[in-house]
Design an enzyme around this catalytic site. Structure first.
Site, PDB file in Angstrom:
ATOM      1  N   GLU A   1     -16.245  -4.340   7.775  1.00 10.66           N
ATOM      2  CA  GLU A   1     -15.989  -2.969   8.221  1.00 10.66           C
ATOM      3  C   GLU A   1     -17.218  -2.087   8.057  1.00 10.66           C
ATOM      4  OE1 GLU A   1     -12.701  -1.163   6.183  1.00 10.66           O
ATOM      5  OE2 GLU A   1     -12.954   0.779   7.174  1.00 10.66           O
TER       6      GLU A   1
ATOM      7  N   GLU B   1      -3.454   7.148   2.137  1.00 11.75           N
ATOM      8  CA  GLU B   1      -3.759   7.348   3.555  1.00 11.75           C
ATOM      9  C   GLU B   1      -2.497   7.516   4.391  1.00 11.75           C
ATOM     10  OE1 GLU B   1      -8.036   5.170   4.054  1.00 11.75           O
ATOM     11  OE2 GLU B   1      -6.302   3.870   4.255  1.00 11.75           O
TER      12      GLU B   1
ATOM     13  N   ARG C   1      -1.312  -2.207  -4.527  1.00 10.76           N
ATOM     14  CA  ARG C   1      -2.710  -1.804  -4.355  1.00 10.76           C
ATOM     15  C   ARG C   1      -3.028  -0.528  -5.122  1.00 10.76           C
ATOM     16  NH1 ARG C   1      -4.755  -0.727   0.785  1.00 10.76           N
ATOM     17  NH2 ARG C   1      -6.585  -2.043   0.829  1.00 10.76           N
TER      18      ARG C   1
ATOM     19  N   ASP D   1     -14.822   2.284  -1.044  1.00 11.29           N
ATOM     20  CA  ASP D   1     -14.149   1.501   0.000  1.00 11.29           C
ATOM     21  C   ASP D   1     -15.048   0.457   0.632  1.00 11.29           C
ATOM     22  OD1 ASP D   1     -12.161   0.624   1.626  1.00 11.29           O
ATOM     23  OD2 ASP D   1     -12.251   2.294   3.034  1.00 11.29           O
TER      24      ASP D   1
ATOM     25  N   LYS E   1       0.884  -1.161   0.000  1.00 17.26           N
ATOM     26  CA  LYS E   1       0.000   0.000   0.000  1.00 17.26           C
ATOM     27  C   LYS E   1       0.923   1.212   0.000  1.00 17.26           C
ATOM     28  CE  LYS E   1      -3.556   2.322   2.832  1.00 17.26           C
ATOM     29  NZ  LYS E   1      -4.503   2.166   3.962  1.00 17.26           N
TER      30      LYS E   1
ATOM     31  N   HIS F   1     -20.857   5.581   2.250  1.00 17.19           N
ATOM     32  CA  HIS F   1     -19.948   6.317   3.130  1.00 17.19           C
ATOM     33  C   HIS F   1     -20.720   7.231   4.095  1.00 17.19           C
ATOM     34  CE1 HIS F   1     -16.298   8.376   4.412  1.00 17.19           C
ATOM     35  NE2 HIS F   1     -15.569   7.613   3.642  1.00 17.19           N
TER      36      HIS F   1
END
Lengths: 719, 719
Positions: free
Chosen positions: B412, B310, B343, B384, B306, B540
């Site tokens: 999640e 983020e 990713r 996501d 990754k 989201h």
């Protein structure tokens, strides 16, 4: 080579590959009621063909179900449920309420000696027919009796002539969970907290029931759910609701819930300006909070409090005493029959001349000033759960105050969950120690059980070693420490070897050669740890903060009494902490008889020599060796003992479940490596002061001292 | 009332108290080979009296042991091990190497269609005697075949006429563990990490074997041990040694170990000044590091990375592209046959006009620039892992690059481990989506399996939902998501309902009424979650940071694209994200055929309406209702669906293990509460913009909006 020959040669070569299908090893603890050998089972079957067990409540129902399921497992025979004693062997279980006719039988006399929680197990004859009777005054006693009876069967005991009447000598027998609300466990080495707070109260993990069951089976009747380094959130409504869900699950198993209370909660939750125990608003806040808790948990046990210790808030922040703080909470709890367990493990703001004296200095003057529902919770020794400590000087020193024992079942200082260290011997050593507070036989056990000073409020706590590990305790043998703690809480005079043997039989079965090999291994195991970690009365030599591995070089931290050099005092002239009158005189906190035992280095037992004395490296030991030689001998001997444990275990291959066998083999290999690490680091560290060679015939450490000093361990569990 | 009557009345009253002795519920997953009903078992027994299974290696040994143990469990009959086919039914298992004579039989022809990992299961006749043959080219195939065969028996399938030949359509079938070295799990809701790093490599927890076994039983052949938000320590010698111990345990189960690599490791571990992929010193560092890894793990699978996402470091820190970064690692791995999974879930430094476009914008131009051993790992959707997303626009858009799918098995955004949401339907929905990249039938599945563009390197990843929970996944039904992921990794075209039924049968047995009730429940379960969380293409809307519960009001954070208001765009004029040409034109990243499906709000499927369109509250839906009415209908309908699931489950009482029954009952009750929370919070939040009433007949939320906005959740797991 033709195809078939080739296949056969393959087959010959692959015996090595035979693997068991791994199972949930150890989850069932000592309650895995697998079938007994036929001969043993046959002996029991005829005495247990029928079960007369009138069920009056949920606790009875659990006990009955346990008996039925376990007997089916042990004997391959599920007794018939009956309403009256049968001609053939009947197992009769109940209380005077459910079996009123039994009070008229001779056996009923035993009830007078069972109290609220005790039980009797007796072989007898009812109407001329053989019967086995489990009798108690309460359903809780019945449950304890049922588990004890099953333990007899697991141990292959003769049940044709059983005559057991027992009651616990200590009233409150608790586990202390140092579990945080994020599910980390301070000093936890068996995974994470069992309490899944996020999914409580709605989701009742079946493991909660299994936890309660395991505790009930060894007589534990209370549990403090959260860490003594407490988060005030635990006292808010959402968390009380979660705690209540656990209490509901534990209740039929006879287990009460207690909580660690953060002393400053009135500020953090109540918005008050202070948490002064003499401030009426603070008192009011606690009164209301306690009333609220009892609305959630009607049989709430009470609070455990760590105050003015290691940064925790407490009454001294407001110039008040520990008694002021404890009594305020006691007053709030008293109308609900709750208790306050106030820890004596306290810290001054200042660095003391001897940390070992702190608790005594602060609490001894408060004797007689506590409310009747306050118990002062004292660690077994004055430092901190070291591999060996002399008993805490407070035991026997506060005759007007209930004192409870705090043992640490989790192995913070005894090798976490990789080292095999049976702690029954450690617990017993402390309990059997004589305080001479009221002449000879004034043992610590008699302080704890209240008999020495006539205390009726008695309690004992063990810092739990349980977690999310499949086998609960991380190390298969660490289960024995949970078990032993329970047995010693019930009877502080119980024998550590008997308990170990009982655990071995219930866990591994009754193979005589296995018991004969593993019992000595267990009984010597803690001494091996002492030898390779902190022999001869040394203490507090572990790694910084995480407490993993050796750290005799730890110095220059924010407090001197958090360093190793503070405790071992090693220099060119010698080693050890002088606690006699010529030093800190911590020894002066004990009775003259105890002082006399320890004050002369020539007669002080080797085990405590450097706890009480600073001695030159060439000090002549009773053995004739120098202190340095003896010190080395212990370190090297400890490692050799672990190698011996490995050999003993290896000889059990095939006699225990192959998965558990491999686990213990793995762990003993790790322990052997860690023992060498401790030995080499400590011997090299102390050698720079002694200037003496490692005695001839002992192998040299593999690396120089610097290597050990620079080892770094990341993400060590338990902090 | 005489004593006996009283007892009887007690007895009558306490049926309620009957409790099961709780067991280790769910630990055995779908591999709990309990005895089949007699009728079913009898049918199998005669065909399975003997087992001819020459063992050549540890994998064979495992497969053989599994068959023997499971058949004993299922049938109460352990087949006799034989060297030649018997007159009665023989189960013959092996490869051309161990059963060379079988190549001459007709059945041997199937071997050509099995590849390296596939297997065949065939009912046949050998020398005139009935036989069942599990055949494969490799021992790994044999192991897969053995598990599949046992699955047939669990499902009660007729084995007299089996003719199965199968091979996986995807080469690398991985779990991604977002496990940190301190054993916390990012987005983990089933306890903590299975990897007990502190006690590795010495202590090999039996659970590691059980983990490998479970994965092998569903065809998973690789596992990334550590979090994509990686700690460089993972690449140091002590941790490599620990990873190697796991690799040794997993290897005989056909599972390779992979690691997440921190891009800046050359700085953190190597002391280099930068991690620029074009810096020869950096390249050299990675070459040496990779060589070192292969010394520990000779069959190491490769890296997952990754980067520039983020806050993670990456090649863009040095002005290099993702291809530059991936290729550097690929060059280091190539000599060892390792792969790089890079990713595509990336973040720009700047806030994009539409977060959904980011990955496509960055990666599409790089098509053709990656080394042959690089696979770009793309999440199923562009945001996501939301309860529903359209397929990611990169699928089909990079024909010269192997693209792998990243699904999230851990929930999640679908209710953690308390909500029952069968994800087979979610996974399938994406896999079956048609990209039209090469005309109709250019499904995402065909991108993933490489058939669309002739890629030979194919892979799929699922973010694991496993942890230390006794039942592995926290929710008993979440086991189905692990199971379904494995089945769909093997065959992305597989049917989600068939998989669900298979799982039900293997888990709960073959009760027709139970299957008939639970299969529809599972198949509708994810849609229920969509309805009460994010209906009509909303996305989201979850709580800040921990992602627990509703948070449509989240705004004003450090990045707009981390807020809810960025995505739902609700205001007085309407709701939804305009991704058509009049808006962000994210829709322009899809093929014309796909664009056409979504670009007109009048024809866009309801499921994706607000994903692609911003529409007024009174927009007229195909149903004739207003958008607002429909939105409310979904929220209320979702809650009603959960109530329906509760009723269906309640009807299964007595048909499933009582412990599991209670667990699921508990969890459905929690889910119902959470669904109401989502519904009420979202409806009230959006109502302030729509200004429209909650449609008649629907109950009003219990609290005002402020109540929901101020709810605080502490210590939420997974962060």
């Amino acid at each position: 080579m033709n195809p078939y020959t080739r296949i056969l040669s393959f087959l010959a070569g692959v015996c090595l590959y035979s693997l068991p299908v791994a199972a949930q090893s150890g989850y069932r603890l000592w309650l895995d009621f697998k079938s007994l050998p036929t001969e043993t089972a046959d002996g029991y079957k005829q005495r247990l063909t029928a079960l007369l067990f009138p069920v009056a409540n949920q606790t009875d129902s659990i006990a009955k179900q346990e008996l039925l399921t376990a007997l089916d497992g042990l004997l391959g025979q599920r007794p018939t449920s009956v309403d009256t004693p049968q001609k053939t062997g009947t197992l009769i279980v109940g209380t005077p309420a459910t079996l009123p006719w039994l009070a008229g039988e001779a056996i009923g006399e035993h009830l007078d000696h069972m109290g609220e929680e005790g039980y009797g197990i007796h072989s007898t004859t009812i109407n001329g027919s053989p019967a086995t009777v489990i009798l108690a005054n309460t359903s809780k006693g019945v449950l304890y009796g049922a588990y004890a009876f099953l333990g007899l069967l697991q141990g292959g005991e003769d049940i044709t002539q059983v005559a057991i009447t027992t009651r616990p000598k200590v009233t409150l027998r608790l586990l202390n969970h140092w579990d945080n609300l994020d599910r980390t466990v301070e000093r936890g080495y068996a995974g994470f907290s069992l309490w899944d707070w996020h999914r409580l109260p709605g989701y009742r993990d079946p493991r909660y029931t299994d936890y309660a069951r395991a505790n009930a089976s060894i007589g534990i009747n209370g549990t403090v759910l959260n860490n003594v380094n407490a988060n005030a959130l635990m006292l808010t409504a959402p968390y009380l609701e979660k705690a209540a869900a656990l209490a509901d699950i534990f209740r039929p198993y006879g287990i009460k819930v207690y909580l660690s209370a953060r002393f400053s909660a009135p500020i953090e939750l109540g918005g008050l300006a202070d948490a002064d125990p003499l401030n009426p608003k603070v008192q009011q806040w606690w009164n209301e909070k306690v009333a609220e808790i009892y609305r959630y948990i009607p049989d709430f046990g009470g609070f455990l409090v760590k105050a003015n210790s290691e940064g925790q808030p407490g009454p001294q922040n407001y110039g008040r005493s520990h008694a002021d703080g404890a009594n305020m909470l006691a007053d709030a709890l008293e109308p609900h029959n709750g208790v306050v367990m106030w820890r004596a493990f306290v810290y001054d703001d200042k660095e003391p001349d001897d940390r070992a004296k702190q608790a005594y200095n602060e609490f001894k003057p408060l004797d007689g000033q506590f409310r009747g529902n306050v118990i002062v919770q004292v660690k077994n020794g004055a430092i901190d759960f070291q591999p060996r400590e002399p008993f805490h000087p407070l035991f026997g020193a506060m005759p007007q105050t209930p004192l409870m024992m705090e043992f640490q079942i989790t192995q913070e200082y005894l090798g976490f969950a990789t080292n095999l260290a049976y702690l029954g011997t450690l617990f017993s050593e402390t309990l059997q120690a004589d305080t001479y507070a009221d002449g000879p036989q004034s043992t610590v056990a008699r302080v704890v059980d209240g008999s020495l000073t006539g205390q009726s409020l008695t309690a004992i706590a063990g810092v739990a070693n349980t977690g999310t590990a499949t086998n609960w305790t991380g190390h298969p043998f660490a289960q024995a420490n949970w078990f032993a703690y329970g047995q010693l809480a019930w009877d502080p005079e119980a024998d550590a070897a008997t308990i170990a043997e009982d655990w071995l039989r219930r866990t591994f079965g009754n193979d005589a050669s296995l018991i004969g090999a593993l019992l000595p291994l267990m009984m010597q195991s803690r001494e091996a740890v002492v030898n390779y970690m902190t022999p001869l009365g040394l203490h507090h030599l572990m790694g910084w903060s995480h407490h993993y591995g050796p750290g005799p070089w730890i110095k220059d931290k924010q407090r001197a009494d958090w360093t190793s050099v503070y405790y071992h005092q090693a220099d060119k002239d010698g080693i050890g902490f002088d606690r006699t009158a010529s030093g800190s005189n911590a020894l002066g906190q004990y009775t003259p008889e105890v002082r006399k035992r320890f004050e002369d280095p020539q007669t002080c037992p080797d085990e405590y020599l450097l706890w009480f004395h600073h001695l030159p490296w060439d000090f002549r030991m009773k053995s004739g060796e120098t202190l340095w030689e003896t010190l080395c001998g212990h370190y090297y001997g400890g490692v050799a003992e672990v190698a011996g444990m490995q050999a003993v275990w290896e000889a059990q291959r095939g006699k225990v479940d192959s998965t558990v066998f491999q686990e213990v083999s793995d762990l003993l290999a790790v322990q052997h490596e860690e023992a060498i690490l401790w030995r080499d680091a400590c011997v090299l560290y102390f050698q720079q002061f002694s200037g003496m060679p490692i005695p001839e015939g002992l192998e040299q450490p593999a690396h120089p001292l610097e290597y050990y000093e620079h080892l770094q361990f990341h993400f060590v569990p338990g902090i």
